[in-house]
Design a protein around this motif. Sequence first.
Motif, mmCIF file in Angstrom:
data_model
loop_
_atom_site.group_PDB
_atom_site.id
_atom_site.type_symbol
_atom_site.label_atom_id
_atom_site.label_comp_id
_atom_site.label_asym_id
_atom_site.label_seq_id
_atom_site.Cartn_x
_atom_site.Cartn_y
_atom_site.Cartn_z
ATOM 1 N N VAL A 1 7.519 53.254 25.296
ATOM 2 C CA VAL A 1 7.212 52.211 26.270
ATOM 3 C C VAL A 1 6.809 50.950 25.513
ATOM 4 O O VAL A 1 5.712 50.864 24.977
ATOM 5 C CB VAL A 1 6.078 52.646 27.220
ATOM 6 N N SER A 2 7.702 49.960 25.444
ATOM 7 C CA SER A 2 7.443 48.758 24.652
ATOM 8 C C SER A 2 6.327 47.926 25.265
ATOM 9 O O SER A 2 6.238 47.790 26.490
ATOM 10 C CB SER A 2 8.711 47.910 24.543
ATOM 11 N N GLY A 3 5.447 47.386 24.395
ATOM 12 C CA GLY A 3 4.396 46.517 24.900
ATOM 13 C C GLY A 3 3.234 46.280 23.968
ATOM 14 O O GLY A 3 2.380 45.447 24.251
ATOM 15 N N SER A 4 3.167 46.959 22.822
ATOM 16 C CA SER A 4 2.026 46.810 21.918
ATOM 17 C C SER A 4 2.257 45.705 20.896
ATOM 18 O O SER A 4 3.383 45.471 20.443
ATOM 19 C CB SER A 4 1.751 48.127 21.178
ATOM 20 N N ALA A 5 1.155 45.066 20.506
ATOM 21 C CA ALA A 5 1.182 44.077 19.430
ATOM 22 C C ALA A 5 0.776 44.701 18.100
ATOM 23 O O ALA A 5 0.818 44.050 17.062
ATOM 24 C CB ALA A 5 0.254 42.906 19.758
ATOM 25 N N ALA A 6 0.366 45.973 18.118
ATOM 26 C CA ALA A 6 0.011 46.720 16.908
ATOM 27 C C ALA A 6 0.232 48.193 17.203
ATOM 28 O O ALA A 6 0.205 48.616 18.359
ATOM 29 C CB ALA A 6 -1.437 46.463 16.509
#
Length: 340
Positions: free
Chosen positions: A170-175
Amino acid sequence: MKTADFDFYLPEELIAQTPLERRDASRLLTLDRRTGETGHRHFYELPALLRPGDCLVMNDSRVLPARLIGRRPTGGVCEVLLLTDRGEGLWECLVRPGRKLKQGARISFGEDELTAVVEEEIEDGKRLVRFRWQGIFLEVLERLGKMPLPPYIKAELRDRERYQTVYSRVSGSAAAPTAGLHFTPDLLKQLEGMGVKLCYITLHVGLGTFRPVKAEDLRDHEMHAEFCQISQEAADRINETRQSGGRVICVGTTSCRTLESFAAEDGTLSPRSGWTNIFIYPGYRFKALDGLITNFHLPQSTLLMLVSALAGREHVLAAYQEAVRERYRFFSFGDAMLIQ
């Protein structure tokens, strides 16, 4: 409680700059949170430390290649780091150089495949940036973006998948939720085969995770908010584990914060989604988890405070001192701990 109470000495050479060739070859320090007793293993030995009926709770968030290098109309180079999706092409971002990217500034990326306008300046030097593109935004990011590695990693990452967990979806993190970087498909299959349940939740990691605690009294620190969600399937699996006497073991502080944000007082969970800014530090009473797999964290960080809340500050700092003596690798690409 003072922020300085969570300081420790770390030689710079112990900060891991690159991932190991084999994910599960990392070392694993075990810590008994009741007695403080430690042990030394490798991550591929994890099955020997878990029991049939245990449940591993893992964060399936995927890191966006969120670091974009663009140009202003004058030709000057600039950098935009995506933080939070506000919808309809509007993102909360960090930008450099900030003095050149004021409201109304225009930026182009690639061969104008992606363009942007700074719409508003907000707190902490952030900007609201409106993007325009042709096609699918995530595909454009995959072509133009770079992985937003933490500032303490100076080496270039040759394979961007090494900053993703093997179960990210699930794409969405900055790290990255880095505790999960140690797992391989074979290790997960082995754990399932011995009766360990695998459960996936989502928390999109923001860069605020790494924001230093500047307040002298840690109770004055204000946590950033991150979006997280628990599905019906995940809630059912965790609740069934507790009811049958199994242990709930979170993989990473992000999984821990998600469960503790949404759990009822008796530890039960329901499907939910929303934002959390929970700050866990010593004195906190855990409701939903029995153990934690985590990496080694920065001095005076909120992550170290969370781990100390689970295992006790004295036990954790003694374990960290032992890890330094034993030359463990620290931070995102470093070694791991199992606290139970």
